[in-house]
Design an enzyme around this catalytic site. Sequence first.
Site, short mmCIF file in Angstrom:
data_model
loop_
_atom_site.label_atom_id
_atom_site.label_comp_id
_atom_site.label_asym_id
_atom_site.label_seq_id
_atom_site.Cartn_x
_atom_site.Cartn_y
_atom_site.Cartn_z
CB SER A 198 2.37 6.37 4.58
OG SER A 198 3.57 6.17 3.42
NE ARG A 244 8.02 8.42 -4.64
CZ ARG A 244 8.90 9.36 -4.23
NH1 ARG A 244 10.18 8.84 -4.32
NH2 ARG A 244 8.96 9.70 -2.90
CG PHE A 248 3.32 -0.81 7.24
CD1 PHE A 248 2.70 0.29 8.05
CD2 PHE A 248 3.27 -2.27 6.81
CE1 PHE A 248 2.36 -0.80 9.43
CE2 PHE A 248 3.23 -2.90 7.74
CZ PHE A 248 2.52 -2.36 9.27
CE1 TYR A 249 6.62 4.74 -0.96
CE2 TYR A 249 5.29 3.55 -2.88
CZ TYR A 249 5.82 4.58 -1.85
OH TYR A 249 6.81 5.29 -3.48
CG LEU A 250 1.02 1.95 -2.43
CD1 LEU A 250 -0.11 0.77 -3.27
CD2 LEU A 250 1.28 2.82 -2.94
#
Length: 330
Positions: free
Chosen positions: A197, A330, A193-195
């Site tokens: 986006s 991050r 999800f994080y990377l």
Amino acid sequence: MSGVLPTGPSRIVETPLARAVAWVVGPRGLRSRAALRREVEGKVVVITGASFGVGEATARWFAAAGARVVIAARSMDRLLEVAEEINAAGGEAYPYRLDLTDEQSVAEFAAAVRFDLGEVDVLIHNAGKSLRRSIHLSYDRPKDITATTGANYLGPMRLTLALLPGMRARGSGHIVNVSTVAIMFPTAPKWGFYLSSKLAFDWWMRAVGMEARADGVTLTTFYGGLLHTRMSAPSRWMRLLPGQTPDDAAKVLAKAVVEKPRTMTPLYGFPSAINAAVFRWPLELLVERIFRNLGDTEASLSRLRPPAPASAAVPEATGDDRKQVRTDAR
């Protein structure tokens, strides 16, 4: 795991050797605040995610250099504190509430800033939402999608669309995207999800920059390495590694605005991107095997614990009970 989660790095990373490693790896920041003053004095600088960490440190740096700093975040109480401290020190800070996951909030924020202060000269996309969680723990959590895409992709995109026209009309402006060097690494489980986006906004912003430069608007992408902030601190292993402090990162962002390079990244950034492409399959197999032995964060695993019976007495809240659990950064 019990007790209050840490909010800062281990003392190990503050040793001269660790600081030297962080300095060599870089990227290195601006040395002269006078150079920043020549660039931003009297200009309107918008900084998202400015209530803590890198955003707060950057706001203080730019305000001390004479910029009219717009600090934005969801936590208005904290923004008011930061603005009060900056103004008391002789700077200009204007706090505005901004929820990047809310389309109306983004539109109202942009309209209010332009009405109150005029067109924006510098936009620093610093706010972000990090998440490390096994996919099976997100099956019934649609908010994992909305939170990461809203904060890391759709929200910054909408804010850019609202403020970019004014920059292009005047023929000047600079945008800084605070991304993560992790998108240059091999694909990692649990970070989808994080990377995804962060990568999506990075790709979109680079394309926009290629168009906007013809009208005098420049773009810098800062692929941040390990930043020792409240977001990364709960990952206990990260607390032991050399990395940049919020003030270090603020100086990098100051250099980005003064020198306007297209990218700023640690020394290992682009070599990692090349290796990730050339050796994709063996690296994915290696990373997959490594992550099989790594657990989830406390915030993720807490969902597996059965809820307390409705009839059970609710004990008085303690400091530990009221702690704020954050996901990895991050």
